[in-house]
Design a protein around this motif. Structure first.
Motif, PDB file in Angstrom:
ATOM      1  N   UNK A   1      52.427  20.657  71.760  1.00 46.72           N
ATOM      2  CA  UNK A   1      53.269  19.240  71.594  1.00 46.72           C
ATOM      3  C   UNK A   1      52.871  18.073  72.819  1.00 46.72           C
TER       4      UNK A   1
ATOM      5  N   UNK B   1      51.829  17.990  75.758  1.00 47.38           N
ATOM      6  CA  UNK B   1      50.711  17.749  76.492  1.00 47.38           C
ATOM      7  C   UNK B   1      50.032  16.139  75.550  1.00 47.38           C
ATOM      8  N   UNK B   2      49.790  17.025  73.527  1.00 49.26           N
ATOM      9  CA  UNK B   2      49.163  15.825  73.219  1.00 49.26           C
ATOM     10  C   UNK B   2      49.855  14.765  73.062  1.00 49.26           C
TER      11      UNK B   2
ATOM     12  N   UNK C   1      47.091  34.661  71.953  1.00 49.16           N
ATOM     13  CA  UNK C   1      46.628  34.154  71.315  1.00 49.16           C
ATOM     14  C   UNK C   1      46.874  32.082  72.111  1.00 49.16           C
TER      15      UNK C   1
ATOM     16  N   UNK D   1      45.612  28.324  74.451  1.00 46.83           N
ATOM     17  CA  UNK D   1      45.500  26.962  73.747  1.00 46.83           C
ATOM     18  C   UNK D   1      46.691  26.535  75.265  1.00 46.83           C
TER      19      UNK D   1
ATOM     20  N   UNK E   1      44.435  25.272  78.073  1.00 43.15           N
ATOM     21  CA  UNK E   1      43.253  24.110  77.151  1.00 43.15           C
ATOM     22  C   UNK E   1      43.826  22.996  76.824  1.00 43.15           C
TER      23      UNK E   1
ATOM     24  N   UNK F   1      44.870  21.513  80.376  1.00 37.30           N
ATOM     25  CA  UNK F   1      43.375  20.482  81.446  1.00 37.30           C
ATOM     26  C   UNK F   1      42.838  19.698  80.674  1.00 37.30           C
ATOM     27  N   UNK F   2      42.549  19.526  79.286  1.00 34.88           N
ATOM     28  CA  UNK F   2      42.509  18.178  78.057  1.00 34.88           C
ATOM     29  C   UNK F   2      42.819  17.147  78.586  1.00 34.88           C
TER      30      UNK F   2
ATOM     31  N   UNK G   1      52.150  25.338  63.641  1.00 36.05           N
ATOM     32  CA  UNK G   1      50.755  26.359  63.111  1.00 36.05           C
ATOM     33  C   UNK G   1      49.995  25.959  64.847  1.00 36.05           C
ATOM     34  N   UNK G   2      49.570  26.485  65.556  1.00 37.45           N
ATOM     35  CA  UNK G   2      48.222  25.950  66.479  1.00 37.45           C
ATOM     36  C   UNK G   2      46.939  26.006  66.172  1.00 37.45           C
TER      37      UNK G   2
END
Lengths: 406, 238
Positions: free
Chosen positions: A129, A131-132, A148, A152, A155, A158-159, A405-406
């Protein structure tokens, strides 16, 4: 404020300043003197989870002249108020904001970076969150609670081109002797290295106790299964034998992940497989005691609790040389914290980049699954799954309690 | 496997609750391992466990059973688990098992439950379908992107971002949300889809997504992500 209206940090500071008050006195701290950057050039930080490790992380960041610490978040009111008090005392004002909900802190457009030191079951949700929301992140180890989660987190980093550092300072600081010997070529080619660490976490069935009035218990549990409050269930001490959250499966992998993040991190660094993941976990039993060997693509082995073997004991391949290489180290000054802050400024990847941290903690997770199933496992790093192994693949992740959630 | 001790463990389950001695249930864990190579015994164990979910045992006892069914559950356990999806106290632990049971019946049961649920319980099921990357749920999730409950709409966006098929990407592209949190979730999910499309060689489709998020109206880090994506589509260094 809508994210599309997000101002720059300088604009936000200007707007906020105008909205609140016009200062009569501009302090030398605000202008920047004696080696202290002006306020507008400092990295604006907040902290999430300010208990034991978070408290230490806060101290480290708060002491930095290139950081302006503005917000704390903890689900215990007493903890967050104490943390706010420390910040206010440092800056001689009352500006630090205290939050119960990390989402409020992360939604602040003026914050550049956060440090996260909650129990492990929260790490992935908060890091992703952050990073977002465009924040850089320093996340305490062990960075993940399930297999898992790791990819994520990488990702998301990096995104959005975020600087995300894991939190094991011991990887570089504690194992320098063996690291220097391996990287310096003194030992020659390496056959294996052993890690002694444990135990695994256990189920928790502690009885209910009254929830302390200053604690948001539901938020502490977050994505973990609901359970009644018990002080031992959520205590942040470093034990793994029943008196802390590090003892219990819903929040931690136990010593296997907690100290595993350090020891496996040191081992993978020493033998230079930080950027890889094992392709097989071999389950052994010796006189009724299980132990493991993680086999890497080039054949190198990392043993776990191998009988009669010291922690970080190295086996070499006789007659085979290993060319000397310079040992990677922190950037900037001030250890792992300074490394993170330097990378926030330069946008380089930190020493404990999240991908390297994930590659370490996943060893612990693989090991826990092998011990649980009492058998060997194959691992496909490209697919992030156990090939043709439906039984083991059930352990890749665990359902999160709604709404998380992820 | 000692059947007497297993019987005793099932008996202990009837009165098991927070604070009880966990070792009384240890034979259940041992039975999971012991039945690995004995399909009939495993089937019998699963049946017996699933049956307890319809009895009056405690929430804590059902928590334990769901954890075991996460490990050994098959399609046979799905009806008992799915019956808990509307129970606010037990829905999460039902998903704890259903999310990890590979049988397609587990996903089908959650899809079927979706219209019957609301609020947090619906959010939970949406999340589990996303984790399973259940492509058959894409139409239902797409319809929820405009749900008046922002938590449901956010969950649907995150789930579609986990599924990452061209259909999921198209659903996200078709949404027109104004709620800030939902928009952020939709943006992130769209970028995840673009990465997946690009990795699968569908450059034009990926590029179309990236271009939507490269404008000056986007937050700096989103614009950066989109710009890097556009460069990647062009085959240039990021």
């Amino acid at each position: 404020m809508g994210s599309h209206l997000r101002p720059t940090r300088r604009q936000f500071l200007q707007t906020a300043g105008a909205a609140v008050a016009v200062p009569y006195v501009i302090t030398s701290s605000a202008l920047g003197q004696n080696g202290v950057p002006p306020a507008s050039d400092r990295i604006v930080m907040g902290g999430i989870g300010i208990g034991n490790m978070g408290n230490g992380d806060q101290d480290a960041f708060l002491s930095r002249p290139d950081v302006q610490y503005v917000a704390v978040c903890d689900v215990r009111a007493g903890v967050r108020e104490a943390a706010k008090g420390k910040v206010d005392k440092r800056y001689n004002n009352t500006d630090c904001q205290a939050y119960n909900d990390f989402r409020e802190l992360l939604s602040r457009p003026d914050i550049d970076a956060v440090h996260v030191a909650t129990p492990d079951h929260w790490h992935a949700i908060m890091v992703i969150e952050a990073c977002r929301q465009g924040k850089d992140v320093y996340c305490q180890k062990p960075e993940t609670r399930t297999l898992r989660e790791g990819p994520l987190m990488v990702e998301a980093a990096r995104r959005y081109a975020r600087v995300v550092s894991g939190g094991s300072q011991r990887v570089l600081d504690d194992y320098r002797g063996i690291v220097d010997k391996c990287w310096g070529g003194v030992l020659g080619a390496i056959k294996s290295i052993n890690v002694n660490v444990g135990p695994l976490s256990q189920p928790c069935n502690l009885p209910a106790e009254p929830v302390p009035p200053d604690m948001d218990w539901d938020m502490w549990l977050g994505p973990a299964p609901w359970a009644p409050y018990n002080s031992k269930r959520c205590d942040g001490n470093y034990g793994t034998s029943g008196n802390s959250w590090r003892s219990y499966v819903d929040y931690s992998g136990g010593g296997m992940t907690d100290w595993g993040a350090h020891h496996f991190g040191g081992a993978t660094f020493a033998v230079d497989v930080r950027e890889q993941q094992p392709e097989e976990v071999i389950y052994h039993e010796h006189q009724g005691q299980p132990y493991l060997s993680f086999r890497y693509p080039d054949g190198l082995l990392i043993h776990h609790n191998r009988p009669h073997s010291e922690n970080l004991a190295v086996e070499v391949l006789p007659g085979e040389e290993r060319p000397a290489k310079p040992v990677p180290s922190y950037k900037g000054t001030g250890g792992i914290y300074g490394d993170f802050l330097e990378c926030v400024k330069t946008r380089e990847r930190p020493f404990r980049d999240i991908e390297l941290a994930v590659n370490t903690v996943m060893i612990s997770h693989l090991g826990i699954i092998a011990y649980t199933l009492q058998r060997s496992l194959k691992w496909d790093a490209s697919k992030q799954e156990f090939p043709d192994d439906a039984e083991a693949n059930r352990f890749l992740d665990r359902a999160r309690r709604e709404p998380w959630q992820l | 496997m000692n059947l007497d001790t297993l019987d005793q463990a099932f008996e202990a389950l009837k009165t098991y609750d927070w604070g009880a001695d966990g070792s009384a249930l240890q034979p259940l864990d041992e039975a999971v391992v012991a039945t690995r190579a004995d399909a009939a015994a495993r089937q019998a164990l699963e049946k017996r466990l699933a049956e307890t979910l319809t009895t009056g045992i405690s929430r804590d006892a059902k928590d334990v059973v769901c954890r075991l069914l996460m490990v050994i559950g098959t399609a046979a356990s799905v009806p008992a688990l799915a019956s808990l999806l509307a129970d606010a106290e037990l829905a999460h632990m039902a998903r704890y098992a259903l999310e990890r049971i590979p049988a397609p019946e587990a996903a089908a049961a959650m899809r079927a439950a979706l219209p019957q649920l609301s609020g947090l319980l619906r959010v939970g099921v949406i999340g589990s379908l996303g984790v399973r990357r259940d492509v058959e749920s894409v139409p239902a999730l797409a319809a929820l992107l405009d749900d008046p409950d922002p938590a449901v709409a956010c969950a649907a966006a995150v789930a579609l971002g986990a599924i990452r098929t061209p259909d999921a990407a198209a659903a996200l592209a078709g949404s027109s949300v104004s709620h800030a949190e939902v928009r952020r979730a939709t943006t992130d999910a769209s970028l995840a889809c673009a990465e997946s499309l690009l990795a699968g060689g569908q450059r034009a489709e990926a590029l179309a997504i990236y271009r939507r998020f490269a404008g000056e109206d986007q937050p700096k880090h989103v614009k950066l992500a989109a710009t890097r994506g556009i460069l990647a589509c062009a085959g240039q260094s990021q």
